[in-house]
Motif scaffolding. Structure first.
Motif, short mmCIF file in Angstrom:
data_model
loop_
_atom_site.label_atom_id
_atom_site.label_comp_id
_atom_site.label_asym_id
_atom_site.label_seq_id
_atom_site.Cartn_x
_atom_site.Cartn_y
_atom_site.Cartn_z
N ILE A 49 -31.80 -4.75 -5.17
CA ILE A 49 -32.23 -6.04 -4.62
C ILE A 49 -31.05 -6.98 -4.48
O ILE A 49 -30.89 -7.66 -3.47
CB ILE A 49 -33.34 -6.67 -5.49
CG1 ILE A 49 -34.62 -5.84 -5.41
CG2 ILE A 49 -33.62 -8.10 -5.06
CD1 ILE A 49 -35.67 -6.24 -6.43
N ALA A 50 -30.20 -7.02 -5.49
CA ALA A 50 -29.02 -7.89 -5.44
C ALA A 50 -28.07 -7.48 -4.32
O ALA A 50 -27.50 -8.33 -3.63
CB ALA A 50 -28.29 -7.88 -6.78
N GLN A 51 -27.91 -6.18 -4.10
CA GLN A 51 -27.06 -5.72 -3.01
C GLN A 51 -27.66 -6.07 -1.66
O GLN A 51 -26.93 -6.44 -0.73
CB GLN A 51 -26.86 -4.21 -3.10
CG GLN A 51 -25.96 -3.77 -4.23
CD GLN A 51 -25.91 -2.26 -4.38
OE1 GLN A 51 -26.72 -1.53 -3.83
NE2 GLN A 51 -24.94 -1.80 -5.17
N ARG A 52 -28.97 -5.96 -1.53
CA ARG A 52 -29.63 -6.22 -0.26
C ARG A 52 -29.68 -7.72 0.07
O ARG A 52 -29.45 -8.11 1.20
CB ARG A 52 -31.04 -5.62 -0.26
CG ARG A 52 -31.72 -5.70 1.09
CD ARG A 52 -33.09 -5.05 1.10
NE ARG A 52 -34.02 -5.78 0.24
CZ ARG A 52 -34.66 -5.26 -0.80
NH1 ARG A 52 -34.46 -4.01 -1.13
NH2 ARG A 52 -35.49 -5.98 -1.50
N THR A 53 -30.00 -8.54 -0.93
CA THR A 53 -30.21 -9.97 -0.67
C THR A 53 -29.00 -10.83 -0.99
O THR A 53 -28.90 -11.94 -0.48
CB THR A 53 -31.40 -10.49 -1.49
OG1 THR A 53 -31.10 -10.40 -2.88
CG2 THR A 53 -32.67 -9.73 -1.16
N GLY A 54 -28.13 -10.37 -1.88
CA GLY A 54 -27.00 -11.17 -2.29
C GLY A 54 -27.34 -12.17 -3.39
O GLY A 54 -26.49 -12.94 -3.81
N ARG A 55 -28.56 -12.14 -3.88
CA ARG A 55 -28.98 -13.03 -4.96
C ARG A 55 -29.09 -12.25 -6.26
O ARG A 55 -29.64 -11.15 -6.26
CB ARG A 55 -30.34 -13.67 -4.65
CG ARG A 55 -30.27 -14.65 -3.47
CD ARG A 55 -31.61 -15.23 -3.19
NE ARG A 55 -32.44 -14.15 -2.60
CZ ARG A 55 -33.73 -14.24 -2.38
NH1 ARG A 55 -34.38 -15.33 -2.70
NH2 ARG A 55 -34.39 -13.25 -1.84
#
Length: 79
Positions: free
Chosen positions: A23-29
């Motif tokens: 999720i962090a890789q996909r969204t940057g959050r």
């Protein structure tokens, strides 16, 4: 039952940490929202490349439930 629980907990934490990383890789959050988490769980359930991990976690979960539910029958009865 302890080794079974340790295996299940290890697999569950591995799955959760992998979800957060994707999720962090996909969204940057760094902290995912509810929608992001639901999308990642949907991906986890449908993805062919995660089939082994999914089946292993499901197997461990079912086995753990069976072990917990059979525990009262395995213990000696006292009056």
């Amino acid at each position: 039952m302890t080794p079974l629980f340790i295996a299940w907990a290890g697999m569950m934490f591995r799955t959760l940490f992998a979800h957060r990383k994707r999720i962090a890789q996909r969204t940057g959050r760094p902290i995912p929202g509810v929608g992001d988490s639901l999308r990642e769980w949907r991906h986890w359930w449908r993805s062919d490349d995660l089939k082994f991990e999914r089946r292993l976690l499901i197997f461990l979960t079912i086995t753990l439930f069976i072990a917990v539910l059979s525990l009262p029958f395995a213990l000696p009865q006292t009056s």
